[in-house]
Scaffold this active site. Structure first.
Site, mmCIF file in Angstrom:
data_model
loop_
_atom_site.group_PDB
_atom_site.id
_atom_site.type_symbol
_atom_site.label_atom_id
_atom_site.label_comp_id
_atom_site.label_asym_id
_atom_site.label_seq_id
_atom_site.Cartn_x
_atom_site.Cartn_y
_atom_site.Cartn_z
ATOM 1 N N CYS A 38 0.832 -1.202 0.000
ATOM 2 C CA CYS A 38 0.000 0.000 0.000
ATOM 3 C C CYS A 38 0.863 1.248 0.000
ATOM 4 O O CYS A 38 2.049 1.212 0.305
ATOM 5 C CB CYS A 38 -0.888 0.049 1.251
ATOM 6 S SG CYS A 38 -1.951 -1.381 1.489
ATOM 7 N N ASP A 452 19.824 37.408 -13.234
ATOM 8 C CA ASP A 452 18.529 37.712 -13.846
ATOM 9 C C ASP A 452 18.020 39.061 -13.341
ATOM 10 O O ASP A 452 18.018 39.336 -12.133
ATOM 11 C CB ASP A 452 17.531 36.602 -13.495
ATOM 12 C CG ASP A 452 16.176 36.824 -14.144
ATOM 13 O OD1 ASP A 452 16.027 36.473 -15.313
ATOM 14 O OD2 ASP A 452 15.279 37.341 -13.450
#
Length: 502
Positions: A38, A452
């Site tokens: 599971c 940037d």
């Protein structure tokens, strides 16, 4: 060898008892008394700790003779975030397996891409994941088979080969072994398809498949889809009816995908010319949207910085928008050097019309017309046709040539530091171009863009150092998640990339 979470028994037991979905995909619980495995969040009553055995992969559970739980469907949980946050050989191998390399090229092909011997790759995967590359690929094929069985009306023979099995017999045996049901019984148990649910198209190829792509919460879709929509190349990408749509170049053919954010999943609608591309298409869409990330781990780390904490608290769960085609993104990054987003889209659109491969949009109202041109299709490009400075033409054509002849390989199996160095050695490649490719194409979660302009502007407004060197030093505290810090810093601007389109 790195130790996985599955070795921490006490922590795993706590996660299972609390049904904590954040750990789905990190490990799997094999139950000795029932013979099933599971996901941690399985809604069933948790077994006694002495009856639990924890495994690092679904393949390891299957190798040990456990069957997938019919209730929690552990094979459909999000992938482990480890494979997209690490740069070692095992993580690179897992990314390549998810991209279908073993199915197409075998284990020798996988080893060649990694630069190791077959024996070394098998030994490393077995040591960390409890299963070798063939078993891991087989588990992936089983998941694809179940998806096709339950969501289409394709004949089982077509499903077998579409999922990557070499024979119908191996398909039948694997489905029975993994799911404890014959393929026909698995289809009979599936929820009834509602009117309009796609089945198959003429010629035996699947029509539009409607899928749900799971993710770990929280997920903030604003910058994720905003970025993709704002930078979309006409003819290749578009935002339509609340979904990001684009064409896909795939190993056996091409496809068109529509991806739309929902509260607990991403709605995915795929149309493929060859059903064998389904697994790869899903893997690339998950990678594009960074769906296997662990947002809790990322945000908890970034919150330790008092400057970033308010940004994280305001909109937690930001993902890094990535790509479905690394070479395409690298070429677009060069087209975008020192120009506006609109200008970059214009340059790319011209290339698409002139050199892209025409495709049909399955949506009569859609505007998708081409695949983005491959490096091979651009190899004979006349530089004079590029409306950009001569030095950038050289940069672009050099990159095309390196990609086309194989000197530079960009992909999910790339070694991040080595590839970045190769990029920086190309003419016209500075830190920004190399870093943005590392961030969005290579998938490096620690890639950073200190040069940037948007990042430097955000840094100034937040009182952070704004010079690249000083900002890089300050950002050391955000490691190994600086790529996510970039998303939070970008989000302080009012640029369209930060907003989900209306």
């Amino acid at each position: 060898m790195q130790k996985g979470m599955h070795t921490d028994t006490e922590r795993c037991v706590r996660a299972v008892r609390s049904k904590d979905a954040r750990f789905d995909g990190w490990f799997f619980t094999a139950v000795l008394t029932t013979g099933i495995y599971c996901r941690p969040s399985c809604p069933a009553v948790p077994p006694k700790p002495e009856n639990m055995v924890f495994q690092p992969s679904a393949a390891a559970c299957q190798q040990a003779g456990f069957r997938a739980c019919k209730r929690c469907r552990p094979d459909t949980s999000p992938g482990s975030p480890e494979w997209n946050q690490r740069a070692d050989a095992v993580a690179r191998a897992m990314r390549l397996i998810a991209d279908g390399t073993v199915d197409r090229e075998g284990v020798p092909g996988l080893a060649a891409r990694l630069g190791y011997s077959t024996r070394q790759v098998e030994r490393q995967l077995l040591a960390e994941l409890g299963a070798g590359p063939l078993a891991l690929a087989r588990a992936q094929r089983a998941q694809t088979a179940r998806l096709l069985i339950e969501t289409t009306a394709l004949p089982m023979t077509e499903i077998a080969f579409a999922a990557g099995f070499s024979s119908v017999r191996s398909f039948n045996d694997t489905v029975r072994e993994v799911f404890a049901l014959a393929p026909s019984d698995l289809r009979a148990r599936a929820p009834r398809r509602t009117p309009g649910t796609p089945t198959s198209a003429p010629g035996g190829t699947p029509g539009a498949l409607s899928l749900r792509l799971p993710f770990r919460a929280p997920l903030n879709p604003d910058n994720l889809f905003g970025h993709l929509a704002a930078t979309a190349v006409p003819g290749v990408e578009e935002w339509r009816d609340g979904a990001y749509r684009r064409t896909l170049r795939l190993p056996y053919g091409h496809g068109v995908v529509a991806l739309a954010p929902r509260p607990d999943h991403i709605a995915c609608r795929l149309t493929l010319t060859d059903p064998r591309d389904l697994t790869v298409a899903i893997s690339r869409c998950r990678r594009l949207l960074d769906l296997d990330a662990d947002p809790v781990a990322v945000d908890d780390r970034l919150r330790t910085d008092p400057v970033l904490a308010p940004l994280v608290d305001k909109a937690p769960g930001r993902r890094v928008p990535r790509t479905v085609d690394e070479a395409e993104f690298a070429l677009r990054a060069v087209l975008g050097q020192q120009v506006s987003t609109a200008a970059a889209r214009t340059h790319a659109a011209r290339l698409v019309v002139a050199h892209g491969e025409p495709v049909d949009d399955p949506d009569p109202e859609g505007g998708l017309t081409h695949l983005f041109p491959s490096p091979e299709a651009l190899a004979d490009l006349d530089p004079e046709t590029l409306a950009m400075p001569r030095t950038r033409r050289t940069t672009f054509t050099t990159l095309v040539r390196r990609l086309a002849d194989g000197d530079l390989r960009l992909g999910v199996g790339s070694d991040w530091p080595e590839t970045r160095e190769k990029l920086l050695a190309l003419p016209g490649f500075g830190p920004w171009t190399a870093d943005v490719i590392a961030l969005r194409a290579l998938g490096d979660p620690d890639a950073f863009l200190p040069t940037d302009l948007g990042i430097r502007r955000a840094a100034r407004e937040l009182g952070l150092p704004s010079t690249p060197a000083a900002l890089t030093a300050r950002a050391a505290a955000w490691r190994p998640w600086r790529a996510y810090a970039v998303q939070y810093l970008w989000a302080t601007d009012d640029h369209p990339i930060n907003f989900l389109p209306a």
